[in-house]
Design a protein around this motif. Structure first.
Motif, PDB file in Angstrom:
ATOM      1  N   UNK A 179      -5.111   6.762   6.900  1.00  5.43           N
ATOM      2  CA  UNK A 179      -5.166   6.438   5.489  1.00  5.43           C
ATOM      3  C   UNK A 179      -3.875   5.798   5.017  1.00  5.43           C
ATOM      4  N   UNK A 180      -3.858   5.312   3.780  1.00  5.33           N
ATOM      5  CA  UNK A 180      -2.658   4.647   3.241  1.00  5.33           C
ATOM      6  C   UNK A 180      -1.593   5.645   2.804  1.00  5.33           C
ATOM      7  N   UNK A 181      -0.817   6.126   3.772  1.00  5.47           N
ATOM      8  CA  UNK A 181       0.249   7.086   3.501  1.00  5.47           C
ATOM      9  C   UNK A 181       1.593   6.361   3.457  1.00  5.47           C
ATOM     10  N   UNK A 182       2.349   6.469   2.365  1.00  5.47           N
ATOM     11  CA  UNK A 182       3.632   5.756   2.291  1.00  5.47           C
ATOM     12  C   UNK A 182       4.605   6.163   3.391  1.00  5.47           C
ATOM     13  N   UNK A 183       4.603   7.447   3.798  1.00  2.58           N
ATOM     14  CA  UNK A 183       5.501   7.884   4.864  1.00  2.58           C
ATOM     15  C   UNK A 183       5.152   7.186   6.171  1.00  2.58           C
ATOM     16  N   UNK A 184       3.855   7.113   6.475  1.00  2.80           N
ATOM     17  CA  UNK A 184       3.436   6.460   7.707  1.00  2.80           C
ATOM     18  C   UNK A 184       3.709   4.958   7.653  1.00  2.80           C
ATOM     19  N   UNK A 185       3.613   4.368   6.479  1.00  3.43           N
ATOM     20  CA  UNK A 185       3.929   2.941   6.369  1.00  3.43           C
ATOM     21  C   UNK A 185       5.394   2.699   6.698  1.00  3.43           C
ATOM     22  N   UNK A 186       6.290   3.489   6.097  1.00  6.42           N
ATOM     23  CA  UNK A 186       7.718   3.248   6.262  1.00  6.42           C
ATOM     24  C   UNK A 186       8.235   3.685   7.627  1.00  6.42           C
ATOM     25  N   UNK A 187       7.737   4.810   8.125  1.00  8.14           N
ATOM     26  CA  UNK A 187       8.228   5.317   9.409  1.00  8.14           C
ATOM     27  C   UNK A 187       7.401   4.779  10.572  1.00  8.14           C
ATOM     28  N   UNK A 188       6.077   4.766  10.400  1.00  4.39           N
ATOM     29  CA  UNK A 188       5.210   4.315  11.476  1.00  4.39           C
ATOM     30  C   UNK A 188       5.141   2.809  11.584  1.00  4.39           C
TER      31      UNK A 188
END
Length: 234
Positions: A128-137
């Motif tokens: 899903x659109x998770x900001x943490x995963x966007x920035x870290x992943x």
């Protein structure tokens, strides 16, 4: 070592250019997307410098950097045009042969960006659109893996970076780490300070509680707007 035929590389370049132009990415630069002109101009200047502005062996390592940042900042279609422009600049303005310049556009730009696009889309679909995963992943871990993996693939299939010899895996790993760190930090700063300069970021997707997010999930009119994700940018 298996060498990819030059004809096949040319076909891949033509296919990428056709796919990029089919969505008319220059439309992204209109209206609220005018903020993308800043990273676009910066990419058109910095990518050729990274690819052609240094002597070997430093150029072999620096040439692997930047593709993931351009992908996240501009989206895949515009990134393809930037990489092709950087390749043409190397052939026209530098002393690089056309096969070498277009090969760089493919293996140092288009293929890593495509790998990052596919991996990023899979990550967002899975979690899903998770900001943490966007920035870290997506902005750190995936660039690191994509840069290293594609460099190894280009070395094996196209014979690129042969001058590195037995040191190639170590150089590729270091380049991947540097690319992940640079992309992660740069994208994080832009998302914080200038989110309109990042085509693949959208408050509507990644920031719960924002006006754009409430508009998407509740149907209420947003009070502030930032550029939403665009075709080919997820």
């Amino acid at each position: 070592m298996l060498l990819l035929p030059g004809f096949l590389e040319s076909c891949l370049l033509i296919a990428a250019l056709a796919a990029a132009c089919a969505v008319r990415p220059w439309r992204m630069l209109q209206g609220t997307g005018r903020g993308l002109l800043v990273p676009l101009v910066a990419s058109l200047v910095l990518v050729p410098v990274l690819w052609w502005g240094w002597r070997a062996p430093l150029s072999l390592a620096l040439g692997l950097l930047g593709a993931q940042f351009v992908l996240l900042a501009l989206g895949w279609p515009l990134a393809v045009l930037v990489f092709l422009a950087a390749g043409v600049a190397g052939a026209v303005l530098g002393d690089v042969s056309w096969p070498g310049a277009l090969g760089a556009a493919l293996w140092q730009g288009i293929v890593p960006a495509t790998a990052g696009l596919v991996a990023g889309a899979a990550l967002r679909r899975a979690a899903g659109p998770q900001p943490f995963l966007y920035l870290v992943g997506r902005a750190f871990l995936l660039p690191m893996a994509a840069t290293f993996g594609v460099a190894c693939l280009a070395h094996a299939l196209a014979g690129r970076h042969e001058a590195l010899g037995d040191a190639a895996p170590a150089v590729f790993a270091l380049a991947g780490l540097l690319d992940g760190m640079f992309t992660g930090m740069a994208i994080a700063l832009l998302v914080l300070l200038q989110p309109g300069w990042v085509a693949t970021w959208s408050d509507r997707l990644y920031v719960p509680g924002s006006a754009a997010w409430r508009h998407r999930h509740e149907g209420s009119a947003p009070t502030t707007r930032r550029p939403a994700g665009r075709l080919g940018n997820h």
